[in-house]
Write a protein that holds these residues in place. Structure first.
Motif, PDB file in Angstrom:
ATOM      1  N   ILE A   1       0.678  -1.095  -0.081  1.00 54.98           N
ATOM      2  CA  ILE A   1       0.046   0.175   0.057  1.00 54.98           C
ATOM      3  C   ILE A   1       0.811   1.266  -0.176  1.00 54.98           C
ATOM      4  CG2 ILE A   1      -1.760   1.294   1.099  1.00 54.98           C
ATOM      5  CD1 ILE A   1      -2.792  -1.232   2.352  1.00 54.98           C
ATOM      6  N   PHE A   2       0.579   2.123  -1.012  1.00 56.76           N
ATOM      7  CA  PHE A   2       1.214   3.448  -0.931  1.00 56.76           C
ATOM      8  C   PHE A   2       0.350   4.517   0.004  1.00 56.76           C
ATOM      9  CE2 PHE A   2       1.783   7.458  -3.513  1.00 56.76           C
ATOM     10  CZ  PHE A   2       2.632   8.032  -2.719  1.00 56.76           C
ATOM     11  N   ALA A   3       0.570   5.125   0.964  1.00 57.95           N
ATOM     12  CA  ALA A   3      -0.107   6.058   1.798  1.00 57.95           C
ATOM     13  C   ALA A   3       0.353   7.106   1.078  1.00 57.95           C
ATOM     14  CB  ALA A   3      -0.035   5.882   3.067  1.00 57.95           C
ATOM     15  N   ALA A   4      -0.356   8.449   0.977  1.00 56.51           N
ATOM     16  CA  ALA A   4      -0.238   9.529   0.264  1.00 56.51           C
ATOM     17  C   ALA A   4       0.667  10.362   1.290  1.00 56.51           C
ATOM     18  CB  ALA A   4      -1.092  10.227  -0.175  1.00 56.51           C
ATOM     19  N   ASN A   5       0.844  10.262   2.521  1.00 53.64           N
ATOM     20  CA  ASN A   5       1.871  10.895   3.434  1.00 53.64           C
ATOM     21  C   ASN A   5       2.293  10.064   4.602  1.00 53.64           C
ATOM     22  OD1 ASN A   5      -0.339  10.985   5.400  1.00 53.64           O
ATOM     23  ND2 ASN A   5       0.239  13.480   5.879  1.00 53.64           N
TER      24      ASN A   5
ATOM     25  N   ASP B   1       6.622  -8.218   5.865  1.00 50.56           N
ATOM     26  CA  ASP B   1       6.304  -9.570   5.509  1.00 50.56           C
ATOM     27  C   ASP B   1       4.870  -9.841   5.211  1.00 50.56           C
ATOM     28  OD1 ASP B   1       8.687 -10.345   6.545  1.00 50.56           O
ATOM     29  OD2 ASP B   1       8.075 -10.324   8.637  1.00 50.56           O
ATOM     30  N   ALA B   2       3.838  -9.192   5.915  1.00 50.17           N
ATOM     31  CA  ALA B   2       2.402  -9.230   5.282  1.00 50.17           C
ATOM     32  C   ALA B   2       2.170  -8.291   4.486  1.00 50.17           C
ATOM     33  CB  ALA B   2       1.630  -9.327   6.692  1.00 50.17           C
ATOM     34  N   LEU B   3       2.567  -7.242   4.682  1.00 51.57           N
ATOM     35  CA  LEU B   3       2.463  -5.937   3.687  1.00 51.57           C
ATOM     36  C   LEU B   3       3.550  -4.683   3.571  1.00 51.57           C
ATOM     37  CD1 LEU B   3      -0.447  -4.477   2.400  1.00 51.57           C
ATOM     38  CD2 LEU B   3      -0.319  -3.059   4.468  1.00 51.57           C
ATOM     39  N   SER B   4       3.958  -4.423   2.415  1.00 54.68           N
ATOM     40  CA  SER B   4       4.871  -3.575   2.187  1.00 54.68           C
ATOM     41  C   SER B   4       4.082  -2.061   2.337  1.00 54.68           C
ATOM     42  CB  SER B   4       5.509  -3.700   0.788  1.00 54.68           C
ATOM     43  OG  SER B   4       6.546  -4.544   0.791  1.00 54.68           O
ATOM     44  N   VAL B   5       4.836  -1.276   2.998  1.00 51.84           N
ATOM     45  CA  VAL B   5       4.127   0.179   3.356  1.00 51.84           C
ATOM     46  C   VAL B   5       5.223   1.323   2.690  1.00 51.84           C
ATOM     47  CG1 VAL B   5       3.296   1.891   4.973  1.00 51.84           C
ATOM     48  CG2 VAL B   5       2.984  -0.854   5.214  1.00 51.84           C
ATOM     49  N   VAL B   6       4.722   2.222   1.813  1.00 53.59           N
ATOM     50  CA  VAL B   6       5.222   3.361   1.450  1.00 53.59           C
ATOM     51  C   VAL B   6       4.647   4.512   1.837  1.00 53.59           C
ATOM     52  CG1 VAL B   6       6.270   4.601  -0.721  1.00 53.59           C
ATOM     53  CG2 VAL B   6       6.483   2.065  -0.412  1.00 53.59           C
ATOM     54  N   GLY B   7       5.431   5.598   2.130  1.00 50.11           N
ATOM     55  CA  GLY B   7       4.777   6.714   2.494  1.00 50.11           C
ATOM     56  C   GLY B   7       5.139   7.993   1.471  1.00 50.11           C
TER      57      GLY B   7
ATOM     58  N   GLU C   1      12.911  -0.173   5.725  1.00 49.55           N
ATOM     59  CA  GLU C   1      12.897  -1.651   6.253  1.00 49.55           C
ATOM     60  C   GLU C   1      11.150  -1.956   6.111  1.00 49.55           C
ATOM     61  OE1 GLU C   1      16.173  -0.312   8.321  1.00 49.55           O
ATOM     62  OE2 GLU C   1      14.318   0.582   8.050  1.00 49.55           O
ATOM     63  N   SER C   2      10.382  -0.926   5.501  1.00 48.50           N
ATOM     64  CA  SER C   2       8.770  -1.154   5.420  1.00 48.50           C
ATOM     65  C   SER C   2       8.541  -1.654   4.287  1.00 48.50           C
ATOM     66  CB  SER C   2       7.998   0.129   5.872  1.00 48.50           C
ATOM     67  OG  SER C   2       8.375   1.004   4.651  1.00 48.50           O
ATOM     68  N   SER C   3       9.509  -1.768   3.248  1.00 50.55           N
ATOM     69  CA  SER C   3       9.039  -2.495   1.933  1.00 50.55           C
ATOM     70  C   SER C   3       9.880  -3.405   1.487  1.00 50.55           C
ATOM     71  CB  SER C   3       9.030  -1.512   1.003  1.00 50.55           C
ATOM     72  OG  SER C   3      10.466  -0.413   0.774  1.00 50.55           O
ATOM     73  N   GLY C   4       9.301  -4.455   0.831  1.00 55.77           N
ATOM     74  CA  GLY C   4      10.037  -5.596   0.483  1.00 55.77           C
ATOM     75  C   GLY C   4       9.321  -6.446  -0.626  1.00 55.77           C
ATOM     76  N   PRO C   5      10.053  -7.432  -1.099  1.00 52.03           N
ATOM     77  CA  PRO C   5       9.218  -8.262  -2.104  1.00 52.03           C
ATOM     78  C   PRO C   5       7.995  -8.963  -1.515  1.00 52.03           C
ATOM     79  CG  PRO C   5      11.460  -8.774  -1.976  1.00 52.03           C
ATOM     80  CD  PRO C   5      11.187  -8.008  -1.013  1.00 52.03           C
ATOM     81  N   PRO C   6       6.749  -9.277  -2.393  1.00 51.25           N
ATOM     82  CA  PRO C   6       5.697  -9.833  -1.847  1.00 51.25           C
ATOM     83  C   PRO C   6       5.827 -11.439  -1.188  1.00 51.25           C
ATOM     84  CG  PRO C   6       5.525  -9.893  -4.008  1.00 51.25           C
ATOM     85  CD  PRO C   6       6.730  -8.895  -3.732  1.00 51.25           C
ATOM     86  N   ALA C   7       5.286 -11.795  -0.003  1.00 48.60           N
ATOM     87  CA  ALA C   7       5.326 -13.036   0.539  1.00 48.60           C
ATOM     88  C   ALA C   7       5.145 -13.810  -0.474  1.00 48.60           C
ATOM     89  CB  ALA C   7       4.643 -13.207   1.554  1.00 48.60           C
ATOM     90  N   ASN C   8       5.434 -15.160  -0.676  1.00 51.71           N
ATOM     91  CA  ASN C   8       5.100 -16.353  -1.664  1.00 51.71           C
ATOM     92  C   ASN C   8       3.600 -16.603  -1.223  1.00 51.71           C
ATOM     93  OD1 ASN C   8       7.504 -16.636  -2.782  1.00 51.71           O
ATOM     94  ND2 ASN C   8       8.201 -17.941  -0.875  1.00 51.71           N
TER      95      ASN C   8
END
Length: 373
Positions: free
Chosen positions: A280-284, A304-310, A366-373
């Motif tokens: 999920i990309f959060a706009a701030n 692990d469960a969800l990548s987060v970008v701000g 550290e909040s973002s990474g490849p999706p879990a299998n």
């Protein structure tokens, strides 16, 4: 021009018509008067052997002054301890040395960073900053803003998003003859009155990042719809995804409000979907931090469960764990550029665009990474 040594107040002399070093002249003035006399702009001009106009231009950081003259006058000001008085200067030159900042941003860190940038841009100019928080939805919004400008007798104002996007306040400022600079995510008028934050480019970087990590189910939490930046960040995000053959699925989109609570609430909704998004990309950053809290409440972790970008790269991005991958928006520099441009308008000079200094960039954490299998 090198300074002449003062022999008595209001007069200058030189030995054999040879100019005296400005530092020596300033030191002589200080030794003669010490703390008994408060230095004025006239004193600076006499010591430097220049006009008050030249001293004023140095104080206002005008590029029309030669570097040598600027350096000499700066040394004189430091040695004799001259400090411009905004009110006195306003009376003398028939205009104010007060600059206003009008804002309605719900993010306190944005406001603090913007103020710091403006203060950096006004440093050593003799100008002071006064601020006016407002609510664009209020019936008295325009009236309150006008009273603020007229009561403070401001030379000019800096308008930040989303106030800067309101053509009504711009029309009012033009009507009363108050100079202004608008900070906005896109150019809303001619370059002389604009600082563009290029939010769309930042959103594009967020989209590219998540796509490159391999995510397919990607969500988005927008900011307040009344903010142009919210739309620009989404447009850029979709463009970044499209570069990798991806589209933003509307079922993974939620409207936030640029607040921690809205990130928590909208994030909780997205986490309840089946299947839920993997990123999920959060706009701030405030909403991104709220999204991390929603993960914890659900017993999940990032990335692990969800990548987060701000977006913003404010202090909160490194005050939580995991630290938030985010788009760095140079808000402090934007405020500095706005102040510098406003001072140049005062001198009726054409400022440089300096567009390369206000382009956002991605900061991976550290909040973002490849999706879990």
């Amino acid at each position: 021009m090198l300074a002449k040594l003062l022999c008595r107040e209001g007069q200058t002399v030189s030995t054999e018509d040879e100019a005296i070093d400005p530092v020596a002249a300033a030191e002589a003035w200080r030794q003669r008067y010490g703390p008994s006399k408060k230095p004025t702009i006239n004193d600076v001009a006499r010591i430097a052997g220049v006009s008050k106009r030249t001293v004023s231009r140095v104080i206002n950081k005008s590029p029309l002054v030669k570097d040598k003259t600027r350096s000499e006058i700066g040394k004189i000001i430091d040695i004799i301890g001259f400090s411009p008085d905004p009110q006195a200067r306003g009376l003398a030159f028939r205009h104010s040395y007060l600059i206003g900042m009008i804002y309605d941003n719900p993010n306190p860190q944005y406001v603090v960073n913007m103020q710091q940038g403006i203060l950096n841009g006004l440093k050593n100019s003799g100008h002071e900053l006064v601020v006016h928080p407002c609510n664009r939805d209020s019936d008295s919004f325009l009236q309150d803003a006008r009273q603020f400008v007229e009561r403070q007798k401001l030379f000019g104002v800096i308008l930040t998003p989303s106030v800067s996007e309101d053509e009504r306040i711009v029309a009012m400022l033009r009507e009363i003859g108050c100079a202004y600079i608008r900070i906005a995510s896109v150019a809303l008028e001619n370059n002389a009155n604009m600082i563009v934050s290029n939010d769309r480019l930042g959103g594009r970087e967020a989209g590219r990042h998540l796509a490159k990590l391999g995510h397919k189910r990607i969500g988005f939490i927008s900011g307040k719809p009344s903010f142009r930046s919210s739309h620009e960040r989404r447009l850029g995000f979709e463009e970044g995804l499209a570069e990798h053959g991806l589209e933003l699925d509307p079922k993974f989109v939620r409207e936030g409000a640029y607040t921690f609570q809205s990130g928590l609430d909208r994030g909780s909704e997205l986490l309840q979907l089946d299947p839920r998004p993997t990123a999920i990309f959060a706009a701030n950053d405030e909403m991104a931090a709220g999204l991390l809290q929603a993960l914890r409440v659900a017993g999940l972790t990032a990335p692990d469960a969800l990548s987060v970008v701000g977006f913003d790269d404010f202090q909160i991005a490194i005050s939580v764990w995991p630290r938030i991958t985010t788009v760095h928006s140079p808000v402090t520099r934007l405020g500095e550029l706005a102040a510098e441009k406003l001072l140049l308008l005062k001198e009726q000079e054409t400022p440089d665009t300096k567009e390369g200094e206000n382009v956002p960039w991605l900061v991976e954490r550290e909040s973002s990474g490849p999706p879990a299998n």
